[in-house]
Design a protein around this motif. Structure first.
Motif, mmCIF file in Angstrom:
data_model
loop_
_atom_site.group_PDB
_atom_site.id
_atom_site.type_symbol
_atom_site.label_atom_id
_atom_site.label_comp_id
_atom_site.label_asym_id
_atom_site.label_seq_id
_atom_site.Cartn_x
_atom_site.Cartn_y
_atom_site.Cartn_z
ATOM 1 N N ALA A 200 0.828 -1.213 0.000
ATOM 2 C CA ALA A 200 0.000 0.000 0.000
ATOM 3 C C ALA A 200 0.856 1.255 0.000
ATOM 4 N N CYS A 254 -4.625 -0.666 -0.812
ATOM 5 C CA CYS A 254 -3.890 -0.022 -1.902
ATOM 6 C C CYS A 254 -4.743 0.958 -2.701
ATOM 7 N N TRP A 262 -1.448 4.042 2.269
ATOM 8 C CA TRP A 262 -1.556 4.636 0.942
ATOM 9 C C TRP A 262 -1.337 6.145 1.019
#
Length: 352
Positions: A200, A254, A262
């Motif tokens: 991520a 992600c 993220w």
């Protein structure tokens, strides 16, 4: 579904601990939510909100906040451990000091301890005296606290060496909005949940660089291969990584703006330095510490993890993100299914 009322202590009043306390309260359980900030606990008890972590959410009045760990743990036999990985040992030692009854610990964290390379369940077993520990259960899966607190449909997995304990946790949490499966592959569930944070971060960097959906899809897919490659070497079932705590958790972390990892990666991709990113986040980004641990695990198990290597260089060796991603794209050519073939070969050699 008819259920018994349980008395549960949720240790950690951040976004995830609070959201899970809401699920338990919705199911009619007596819920004690512990946090170390007295002002936050007062807000929970007086205004039934936790604005720093879940803005705009009204908490069920059945949730009672505690700033005293001793009071929160009184007569408790089951706790939800919802603190960052780096705080787990300290919190467990404090629990041992104030509690003398055997308990089941449900951990909901997603990380690996650098240097020791222990999964969270192993950290718990190392810290807790045997006479105080009935079982360790992990609750994991694609689940943002913000959406759970809004009672949006969410599905997770409970895993343990003791499947009776896992099924008890399944019954404790499951309801119309929050579905819980069980999975006996404790190693796979923990590895999948922890390592997806690394991918991520990488996906956020890619988005911050403006590389678009093609690049992110590649990172997610190849990232899953890395996770499975290491997980199988550590004893996990490859099937686990096609489930909720593998591809499911990877996709949600992600692709969502709710994902701390993220968001942190996105800032890095836009040129911010790591210290600046962590200061701006104001919350723990588990993927940073996990990247170090995964880098060490790759070396220990002699597993190729190119995305992890690149991310490690960005985070800890001050490598420019764009240069690092460019290097990743120019690696030697190989066959896409080489990873799967190697995994299957290893399992055949091991007699599985």
């Amino acid at each position: 579904m008819e259920r018994t009322t349980d008395k549960v202590a949720v240790i950690g009043a951040g976004s995830w601990g609070t959201a899970l306390a809401m699920v338990l309260a919705d199911n009619g359980h007596e819920v004690r939510l512990w946090g170390h900030n007295p002002e936050q606990i007062e807000e929970i008890n007086e205004r039934h909100t936790n604005k720093k972590y879940l803005p705009g959410i009204t908490l069920p009045e059945a949730i009672k906040g505690f700033s005293s760990l001793r009071e929160a743990m009184s007569d408790i036999e089951l706790i939800i451990l919802a603190v960052p990985t780096k705080a787990i040992r300290d919190v467990l030692r404090k629990i041992v000091d104030v509690h003398n009854r055997p308990m089941t610990i449900v951990h909901v964290g997603k990380g690996i301890e650098p240097d020791t390379l222990l999964r969270i369940s192993e950290m718990i077993e190392e810290e807790m005296p045997a006479h105080l520990l009935n079982a360790v259960v992990v609750l994991s899966g694609p689940s943002h606290a913000e959406e759970v607190s809004l009672r949006h449909p969410t599905t997770v997995t409970a895993s343990s060496k003791n499947m009776d304990a896992a099924e008890r946790v399944q019954d404790l949490f499951i309801n119309h909005n929050f579905r819980v499966y069980t999975n006996a592959d404790l190693v796979g569930v923990e590895i999948g949940g922890a390592l997806k944070n690394i991918i991520a971060l990488a996906a956020g960097i890619s988005d911050g660089l403006g590389y678009g959906d093609n690049a992110k899809a590649a990172l997610i897919t190849r990232g899953l291969a890395e996770i499975a490659r290491l997980g199988v070497k550590m004893g996990a079932s490859p099937l686990t990584f096609s489930g909720l705590t593998g591809i499911g958790d990877l996709i949600v972390t992600c692709t969502s703006v709710h994902s701390r990892n993220w968001r942190a990666g996105n800032m890095l991709g836009k040129g911010q330095k790591l210290d600046e990113v962590l200061n701006n986040m104001g919350m723990v980004v588990e993927g940073v510490r996990t990247t170090k641990a995964a880098y060490q695990l790759a070396s220990k198990y002699d597993v190729k993890m190119p995305i992890t290597q690149v991310l490690y260089d960005i985070l800890f060796n001050n490598v420019d993100p764009k240069n690092a991603v460019d290097d990743l794209m120019t690696r030697r050519r190989t066959h896409e299914m080489e990873d799967l073939a190697n995994i299957l070969d290893d399992r055949i050699i091991d007699g599985e």
